[in-house]
Design a protein around this motif. Structure first.
Motif, PDB file in Angstrom:
ATOM      1  N   ASN A  25      31.382 -37.901  -2.742  1.00  0.00           N
ATOM      2  CA  ASN A  25      30.583 -38.125  -1.540  1.00  0.00           C
ATOM      3  C   ASN A  25      30.377 -39.627  -1.309  1.00  0.00           C
ATOM      4  OD1 ASN A  25      28.551 -38.227   0.473  1.00  0.00           O
ATOM      5  ND2 ASN A  25      27.734 -36.257  -0.184  1.00  0.00           N
ATOM      6  N   ARG A  62      28.403 -41.161   0.553  1.00  0.00           N
ATOM      7  CA  ARG A  62      27.019 -41.532   0.844  1.00  0.00           C
ATOM      8  C   ARG A  62      26.135 -41.551  -0.409  1.00  0.00           C
ATOM      9  NH1 ARG A  62      25.781 -38.203   6.479  1.00  0.00           N
ATOM     10  NH2 ARG A  62      27.494 -39.114   7.695  1.00  0.00           N
ATOM     11  N   HIS A  63      26.695 -41.089  -1.522  1.00  0.00           N
ATOM     12  CA  HIS A  63      25.926 -41.060  -2.766  1.00  0.00           C
ATOM     13  C   HIS A  63      26.318 -42.228  -3.663  1.00  0.00           C
ATOM     14  CE1 HIS A  63      24.713 -36.510  -2.738  1.00  0.00           C
ATOM     15  NE2 HIS A  63      24.364 -37.159  -1.636  1.00  0.00           N
ATOM     16  N   ARG A  64      25.372 -42.700  -4.438  1.00  0.00           N
ATOM     17  CA  ARG A  64      25.660 -43.747  -5.418  1.00  0.00           C
ATOM     18  C   ARG A  64      26.361 -43.126  -6.626  1.00  0.00           C
ATOM     19  NH1 ARG A  64      22.619 -48.361  -4.051  1.00  0.00           N
ATOM     20  NH2 ARG A  64      20.978 -47.919  -2.514  1.00  0.00           N
ATOM     21  N   ASN A 115      24.325 -40.949  -9.009  1.00  0.00           N
ATOM     22  CA  ASN A 115      23.965 -39.643  -8.473  1.00  0.00           C
ATOM     23  C   ASN A 115      25.150 -38.684  -8.481  1.00  0.00           C
ATOM     24  OD1 ASN A 115      21.334 -40.449  -7.959  1.00  0.00           O
ATOM     25  ND2 ASN A 115      21.778 -41.126  -5.874  1.00  0.00           N
ATOM     26  N   ILE A 116      26.353 -39.213  -8.206  1.00  0.00           N
ATOM     27  CA  ILE A 116      27.556 -38.366  -8.185  1.00  0.00           C
ATOM     28  C   ILE A 116      27.821 -37.771  -9.568  1.00  0.00           C
ATOM     29  CG2 ILE A 116      30.074 -38.403  -7.920  1.00  0.00           C
ATOM     30  CD1 ILE A 116      29.643 -40.596  -5.774  1.00  0.00           C
ATOM     31  N   GLU A 127      24.784 -35.348 -10.691  1.00  0.00           N
ATOM     32  CA  GLU A 127      24.457 -34.158  -9.896  1.00  0.00           C
ATOM     33  C   GLU A 127      24.716 -32.841 -10.629  1.00  0.00           C
ATOM     34  OE1 GLU A 127      24.918 -32.643  -5.289  1.00  0.00           O
ATOM     35  OE2 GLU A 127      26.498 -33.894  -6.165  1.00  0.00           O
ATOM     36  N   LYS A 186      14.488 -37.152 -14.919  1.00  0.00           N
ATOM     37  CA  LYS A 186      15.287 -38.159 -14.231  1.00  0.00           C
ATOM     38  C   LYS A 186      15.698 -39.304 -15.152  1.00  0.00           C
ATOM     39  CE  LYS A 186      15.345 -40.815  -9.922  1.00  0.00           C
ATOM     40  NZ  LYS A 186      14.571 -41.198  -8.711  1.00  0.00           N
ATOM     41  N   ASP A 212      24.514 -48.099  -9.502  1.00  0.00           N
ATOM     42  CA  ASP A 212      23.923 -48.062  -8.163  1.00  0.00           C
ATOM     43  C   ASP A 212      24.897 -48.453  -7.056  1.00  0.00           C
ATOM     44  OD1 ASP A 212      21.275 -47.206  -8.825  1.00  0.00           O
ATOM     45  OD2 ASP A 212      20.879 -49.205  -9.636  1.00  0.00           O
ATOM     46  N   TYR A 226      28.244 -47.861  -4.457  1.00  0.00           N
ATOM     47  CA  TYR A 226      28.787 -46.771  -3.658  1.00  0.00           C
ATOM     48  C   TYR A 226      30.300 -46.670  -3.895  1.00  0.00           C
ATOM     49  CZ  TYR A 226      24.406 -46.290  -1.079  1.00  0.00           C
ATOM     50  OH  TYR A 226      23.098 -46.062  -0.739  1.00  0.00           O
ATOM     51  N   ARG A 274      32.321 -36.956 -13.996  1.00  0.00           N
ATOM     52  CA  ARG A 274      31.611 -35.826 -13.388  1.00  0.00           C
ATOM     53  C   ARG A 274      32.062 -34.508 -14.027  1.00  0.00           C
ATOM     54  NH1 ARG A 274      32.314 -35.118  -7.045  1.00  0.00           N
ATOM     55  NH2 ARG A 274      34.468 -34.900  -7.744  1.00  0.00           N
TER      56      ARG A 274
END
Length: 331
Positions: free
Chosen positions: A101, A103-105, A108-109, A112, A123, A145, A147, A163
């Motif tokens: 994605n 739009r995600h840092r 976060n990718i 997730e 967190k 952090d 993109y 991931r």
């Protein structure tokens, strides 16, 4: 005896195209993969490699056949029932640009799957785990952090690897994970995957059209043509003794970095490609095969073990080896 992580029995996936027509994307595939091993799946674009991988994962439902994961029959399960197997089976996509994605840092990718599966809810602890994963795949902490558009293709693919690793799976399907990368970056990603397999015992299904890549990483190789398996054996045996005419043509297409390569004879595949939509009985490679006989297009040809651990679907090869074996028996 080693345990099979993945096994398929007569697996088929047809896509409806038109009122009563079906495209045979995956047609009667039987595979067994032992824990910690790599099965390479090779063939031209459109042969059904990616569909095979996604059908095994349950991302697309199978038309018929059975899929066993770690001894459990998972074919036909609903998405809700498949959820408990999702953590054990992961996918590394082909394109590192569209599979994450934008739009995600980065943090976060990668984190997730840990959040969605309820593995690490805290967190702070989740960030620590993500940083560990980033380090494991060769990504610097200061990228947490950032993109995706700020990274090159190689590092984006490392995000995809991290991931997939985040949920500690048993099996990973690698869908042409290096085809969109530069050659030097390809080698880095391949070595990373092999190191991770040695360290954690992952089982891989490695999908590619590049035989030079699959030779480097695979224990066994399955050659697909228009949805069917035409040859299956160990990686060493396939490169030493290819039997099917299609496999031989694929092997001669490998680029050799040598001035002597100009003297190597290349097998040029001629003829029209058989339509995968409701194909007629017989060998689907017959229209392009220089050895095709009338019997090749009259009946379906089974996958036969012509040598120990070496399976092939070709009337010519099967008959030649039968004659050879009979001659040896008479002696």
């Amino acid at each position: 005896m080693a345990k099979n992580i993945i096994e398929t029995k007569n697996l088929k996936k047809y896509f409806k195209c038109g009122r009563n027509n079906y495209l045979h994307a995956v047609d009667d595939i039987n595979i067994k993969i032992e824990a910690g091993k790599t099965l390479g799946v090779v063939g031209e674009s459109g042969c059904g490699k990616t569909t095979l991988g996604r059908t095994i994962l349950g991302l697309v439902p199978s038309t018929s056949g059975e899929i066993y994961f770690d001894g459990e029959n998972i074919s036909g399960l609903s998405n809700r029932k498949l959820k408990k197997y999702r953590k054990e089976m992961q996918l590394i996509f082909q394109d590192p640009y569209s599979s994450i994605n934008p739009r995600h840092r980065i943090g976060n990718i990668i984190g997730e799957p840990l959040k969605v599966n309820g593995i690490i809810r805290n967190k702070k602890q989740r960030k620590q785990k993500v940083l560990e994963l980033m380090k494991r795949v060769g990504l610097a902490d200061n990228l947490y952090d950032k993109y995706p558009h700020e990274l090159d293709g190689g590092r984006r693919q490392r995000i995809g690897v991290a991931r997939a690793l985040s949920v500690n799976p048993k099996m990973i399907i690698c869908d042409e994970p290096v085809s969109a990368l530069d050659v030097s970056i390809q080698a880095q990603i391949l070595n990373l995957l092999m190191d991770l397999q040695e360290e954690h015992g992952f089982t891989y299904i490695f999908i590619t059209h590049d035989l030079s890549v699959v030779k480097h990483i695979s224990d066994d190789i399955l050659v697909m043509y228009l949805g069917q398996c035409v040859e299956k054996t160990t990686s060493k045996e396939l490169f030493k003794n290819p039997l099917h005419p299609y496999t031989k043509a694929l092997l001669t297409s490998i680029l050799v970095p040598s001035a002597d390569a100009r003297n190597i004879k290349t097998e040029i595949i001629k003829g029209e490609i058989t339509s995968p939509v409701d194909p007629k009985p017989g060998c689907r490679f017959a229209n392009r095969c220089p050895y095709a006989k009338p019997e090749c297009v009259s009946t379906n040809i089974p996958l036969v073990e012509v040598l120990p651990g070496h399976f092939v679907s070709c009337i010519k090869i099967i008959k030649e080896l039968e004659i050879k074996n009979k001659g040896e028996e008479k002696k």
